[in-house]
Design an enzyme around this catalytic site. Sequence first.
Site, PDB file in Angstrom:
ATOM      1  N   GLN A  10      71.840   1.580 -18.061  1.00  0.00           N
ATOM      2  CA  GLN A  10      70.465   2.109 -18.140  1.00  0.00           C
ATOM      3  C   GLN A  10      70.140   2.958 -16.914  1.00  0.00           C
ATOM      4  O   GLN A  10      69.698   4.095 -17.020  1.00  0.00           O
ATOM      5  CB  GLN A  10      69.442   0.976 -18.145  1.00  0.00           C
ATOM      6  CG  GLN A  10      69.453   0.032 -19.293  1.00  0.00           C
ATOM      7  CD  GLN A  10      68.191  -0.828 -19.264  1.00  0.00           C
ATOM      8  OE1 GLN A  10      67.125  -0.378 -19.684  1.00  0.00           O
ATOM      9  NE2 GLN A  10      68.301  -2.045 -18.787  1.00  0.00           N
ATOM     10  N   TYR A 124      73.829 -15.599 -12.881  1.00  0.00           N
ATOM     11  CA  TYR A 124      73.538 -14.179 -12.636  1.00  0.00           C
ATOM     12  C   TYR A 124      72.852 -14.005 -11.277  1.00  0.00           C
ATOM     13  O   TYR A 124      73.283 -13.200 -10.445  1.00  0.00           O
ATOM     14  CB  TYR A 124      72.661 -13.637 -13.768  1.00  0.00           C
ATOM     15  CG  TYR A 124      72.111 -12.253 -13.501  1.00  0.00           C
ATOM     16  CD1 TYR A 124      72.922 -11.126 -13.547  1.00  0.00           C
ATOM     17  CD2 TYR A 124      70.759 -12.067 -13.187  1.00  0.00           C
ATOM     18  CE1 TYR A 124      72.410  -9.858 -13.297  1.00  0.00           C
ATOM     19  CE2 TYR A 124      70.243 -10.814 -12.931  1.00  0.00           C
ATOM     20  CZ  TYR A 124      71.067  -9.712 -12.992  1.00  0.00           C
ATOM     21  OH  TYR A 124      70.549  -8.457 -12.731  1.00  0.00           O
TER      22      TYR A 124
END
Length: 304
Positions: A10, A124
């Site tokens: 992105q 994460y």
Amino acid sequence: MIVVFGGNGQLGRELVRAAGERNVPLTALAHANVDIVDGAAVAAAIAHHRPLLVVNAAGYTRVDPAESNIAQAERGNTLGPATVAAACAEASVPLVHISTDYVFDGGKLGAYVETDPVRPLSVYGRTKADGEEAVRSAQPHHVILRTAWLYSEFGENFLKTMLRLAATREELRVVADQHGSPTSARTLAEAILRIAPRLRYEGDAWGTFHFTADGVTTWHGFASRVIAAAAPITGRHPGVMAIATADYPTLARRPSNSCLDCRLFARTFGFSAPHWTLEVDRTARTLAAAAPESLGGARADRVA
Ligand SMILES: NC(=O)c1ccc[n+]([C@@H]2O[C@H](COP(=O)([O-])OP(=O)(O)OC[C@H]3O[C@@H](n4cnc5c(N)ncnc54)[C@H](OP(=O)(O)O)[C@@H]3O)[C@@H](O)[C@H]2O)c1
């Protein structure tokens, strides 16, 4: 010349677009071109392009799968950044590295500042926090930008998921007890290009900064805004029902407070991002007016 690793994500694609609009020389290298854990490939890319700045937009961003794909998350979020930072130091090139609100546990009352201790809740978040540390120790000439809730016309993200689901469902149930600032990857890309001239190797604006859109909402508020902005174009008005995190269990725990205080960035670089609603409205309208295929098969995080 700016070199971007993770050029097909992105942020990478928004950097390409923003650089094209401003005639800024920029080379984006996708995962298929350079794997950031491959030290020889990273060094060769830097030697070939001789950039004045490297941006590491690569990362393993699948928050729930990371809970079981720990080695992959460590590769993308810790070993990769360490490798890029070492190559940048070797070549005397400054590095912009992107990190996340998920390094925090969300327990703070109020917005997090850069010096707040990290305490990630997920694999994460832990691998991103370790990646920050690796960058700090390998290349002092770095800017670490922590951002949050990224979305874009490109790739997979929550905004596109909402538009896709709104096309077929009469009701969406969305988490309303996690707070943060939906941030356009386009805005972040523009900010990176804007600060790039300040990031000369002999400069002094190094360190960790928070950069998100202005204002705070919840995933429910974000979804409601997306649906409302797109509705005049799509004719779709599904109900958006608020649910609690406990009603939508996920593999990874997420912070209930993801708000980042961005005043240090504003003081240092002289500008801040616009309110989150502006880019959400624009992106939702753009995607709603585009072909349905542009919504892709997006992720279903935080929606039941
Ligand atoms: N998305 C969010 O909500 C969010 C929020 C806060 C911070 N961030 C951070 O912002 C940065 C950009 O995020 P994004 O949303 O643009 O991510 P994205 O769309 O998932 O893009 C990440 C890119 O990195 C590539 N990549 C992964 N491992 C790589 C490796 N070992 N070598 C080279 N490339 C690799 C991926 O390629 P493949 O797909 O081929 O693996 C993908 O093109 C990341 O550091 C992320 O942690 C994101």
